[in-house]
Design an enzyme around this catalytic site. Structure first.
Site, short mmCIF file in Angstrom:
data_model
loop_
_atom_site.label_atom_id
_atom_site.label_comp_id
_atom_site.label_asym_id
_atom_site.label_seq_id
_atom_site.Cartn_x
_atom_site.Cartn_y
_atom_site.Cartn_z
N GLY A 296 -3.83 0.44 7.29
CA GLY A 296 -4.96 -0.41 6.90
C GLY A 296 -5.14 -1.55 7.89
O GLY A 296 -6.26 -1.88 8.30
N THR A 297 -4.02 -2.15 8.28
CA THR A 297 -4.05 -3.26 9.24
C THR A 297 -4.68 -2.82 10.55
O THR A 297 -5.48 -3.53 11.16
CB THR A 297 -2.61 -3.76 9.49
OG1 THR A 297 -2.04 -4.12 8.23
CG2 THR A 297 -2.58 -4.95 10.43
N ILE B 5 7.57 1.11 6.56
CA ILE B 5 8.71 1.96 6.22
C ILE B 5 8.26 3.41 6.07
O ILE B 5 9.08 4.30 5.98
CB ILE B 5 9.42 1.50 4.94
CG1 ILE B 5 8.51 1.64 3.71
CG2 ILE B 5 9.93 0.08 5.06
CD1 ILE B 5 9.28 1.62 2.40
N ASP B 6 6.95 3.63 6.02
CA ASP B 6 6.44 5.00 5.80
C ASP B 6 6.41 5.83 7.08
O ASP B 6 6.32 7.07 7.01
CB ASP B 6 5.03 4.95 5.21
CG ASP B 6 5.01 4.35 3.82
OD1 ASP B 6 6.09 4.25 3.20
OD2 ASP B 6 3.93 3.98 3.35
N ARG C 279 25.39 16.01 -13.34
CA ARG C 279 23.97 15.76 -13.66
C ARG C 279 23.06 16.11 -12.49
O ARG C 279 23.50 16.20 -11.35
CB ARG C 279 23.77 14.28 -13.98
CG ARG C 279 24.20 13.89 -15.35
CD ARG C 279 24.08 12.38 -15.51
NE ARG C 279 24.36 12.00 -16.88
CZ ARG C 279 24.71 10.78 -17.26
NH1 ARG C 279 24.83 9.82 -16.35
NH2 ARG C 279 24.96 10.53 -18.52
N GLN D 224 14.00 -0.81 -0.82
CA GLN D 224 13.90 -0.09 0.45
C GLN D 224 13.16 -0.90 1.52
O GLN D 224 13.18 -0.57 2.70
CB GLN D 224 13.17 1.25 0.23
CG GLN D 224 13.96 2.21 -0.64
CD GLN D 224 13.09 3.32 -1.21
OE1 GLN D 224 13.02 4.40 -0.64
NE2 GLN D 224 12.42 3.07 -2.32
O1 F6P Z 1 3.32 1.18 2.75
C1 F6P Z 1 4.63 0.90 2.43
C2 F6P Z 1 4.86 1.08 0.96
O2 F6P Z 1 6.16 0.63 0.74
C3 F6P Z 1 4.68 2.48 0.41
O3 F6P Z 1 5.74 3.34 0.68
C4 F6P Z 1 4.49 2.21 -1.05
O4 F6P Z 1 3.75 3.23 -1.66
C5 F6P Z 1 3.72 0.93 -1.05
O5 F6P Z 1 4.03 0.29 0.17
C6 F6P Z 1 4.05 0.00 -2.19
O6 F6P Z 1 3.18 -1.08 -2.12
P1 F6P Z 1 3.30 -2.47 -2.87
O7 F6P Z 1 4.23 -3.32 -2.06
O8 F6P Z 1 1.92 -3.00 -2.83
O9 F6P Z 1 3.86 -2.20 -4.22
#
Ligand code: F6P
Length: 357
Positions: free
Chosen positions: A113-114, A135-136, A171, A283
């Site tokens: 988006g940025t 992180i994605d 489990r 994460q």
């Molecule tokens: O884009 C990074 C991310 O951590 C995604 O993996 C996750 O879906 C989203 O941001 C979570 O966003 P927010 O911080 O707005 O909850």
């Protein structure tokens, strides 16, 4: 000639943002006469005129610091040209504030988006450079983004720790890994942590196949299973639906997360005890790994090199082992998904990991 550089961090935070900010600042101070203006909370600060000249000392001691010293916000690209109830023309406001700050260029640290908004501003005539954080790991034209490997380390640690409790109780543990659109984090952490089943948004699953994989393990004497599922994973049926219909169907089911749903379904189908684990924003937290500190520093310094050359409208990225840059216009608006035939997917399948297909 003094160069005035604006810096902002936008979108979800991640470890390495401060290391990248420091890289831009230190290289700029060392290579040319520099003044840095910190813009608060991403594009929202640029729209509202929330900025301040920064002192050189503010860039010291932040290499290891998680989050971002500039703050961040999600300011969706889709709304940038929409005038809302506040009657603010956001694009006009950003251009005016850029002028007010007397910037020579604007460095935007962020994800997809940025980069889209950075490109919009470049099209509007501003001098912009994009740096890929998330992180994605789903930004186009860069093999890797900073923040990703730290998140892989954290998610791997979660899977490691889950192993012992899964084995003790016999489990099935379903771990929901971040990644709404792309499954890179699940793929890497799943392989690193030795997960048995990987479910990615790019490879829609069939719950019967997932249950069969769990049962097959049980037949082979393994009474526990670890499933790493990306938060954006979906069933094959859901993948055929329009997003709107899928969300509605999930709302009708009182959907409370993909891991919770899978755990519940497996308990009913595979006669196993199952638990869902959601590490969530952990994460994205904490200090960047050594890898990300180096990567973010390299990206930041490369941005300063571009500024020195007055080479704007570029997105920094990594191709192979080399840090370089590509036109923002080619990077913005595309997502780097996990290809179904990616080498790591093949490797995983060839070692018996199920993708629930
Ligand atoms: O884009 C990074 C991310 O951590 C995604 O993996 C996750 O879906 C989203 O941001 C979570 O966003 P927010 O911080 O707005 O909850």
């Amino acid at each position: 000639m003094k160069r005035r550089i604006g810096i902002l961090t936008s979108g979800g935070d991640c470890p390495g943002l401060n290391a990248a900010i420091r890289g831009v600042a230190r290289a700029s101070y060392s290579m040319f006469d520099t003044e840095i203006i910190g813009i608060q909370d991403g594009y929202s600060g640029l729209i509202e005129g929330d900025y301040r000249p920064m002192r050189r000392e503010e860039f010291s001691g932040i290499l290891t610091l998680g989050g971002t010293i500039l703050g961040t916000k999600r300011t969706p690209y889709r709304n940038m040209r929409v005038i809302g109830d506040d009657n603010v023309d956001k694009v006009k406001a950003m251009k005016e504030n850029y002028k007010k700050m007397k910037l020579d260029c604007l460095v935007c640290l962020g994800g997809n988006g940025t980069h889209k908004t950075a490109n919009l501003l470049a099209e509007e005539g501003l001098n912009v450079i994009g740096l890929p954080k998330t992180i994605d790991n789903d930004i186009w034209m860069t093999d890797v983004t900073f923040g990703f490997h730290t998140a892989v380390d954290i998610a791997t640690d979660v899977i490691d720790r889950i192993h012992t409790t899964a084995a003790s109780h016999g489990r099935c543990m379903v771990i929901e890994i971040m990644g709404n659109k792309a499954g890179w984090l699940t793929l890497y952490a799943g392989l690193a942590g030795g997960a048995d089943i990987l479910l990615l948004p790019e490879i829609p699953y069939d719950i019967d196949k997932v249950a069969a994989a769990v049962e097959a393990r049980a037949k082979n004497g393994k009474d526990f299973s670890i499933i790493a599922v990306a938060e954006g994973a979906m069933t094959q049926k859901e993948a055929e639906m329009k997003k709107k219909d899928r969300l509605q169907a999930r709302a009708d089911q009182n959907f409370s997360g993909i891991a919770a749903r899978i755990a519940k379904e497996l308990e009913a189908m595979a006669s196993v005890e199952a638990r869902a684990v959601v590490p969530g924003h952990i994460q994205r937290g904490g200090s960047p790994s050594a890898y990300d500190r180096v990567l973010a520093t390299r990206f930041g310094v490369h941005a300063a090199e571009l500024i020195r050359e007055e080479n704007y409208g570029q997105a920094v990225g990594m191709q192979g082992a080399e840090v370089g840059h590509n036109p923002l216009s080619e990077v913005a608006g595309k997502t780097k998904f996990v290809p179904r035939d990616h080498e790591m997917v093949r490797i995983a399948k060839n070692m018996g990991i199920s993708f629930g297909e």
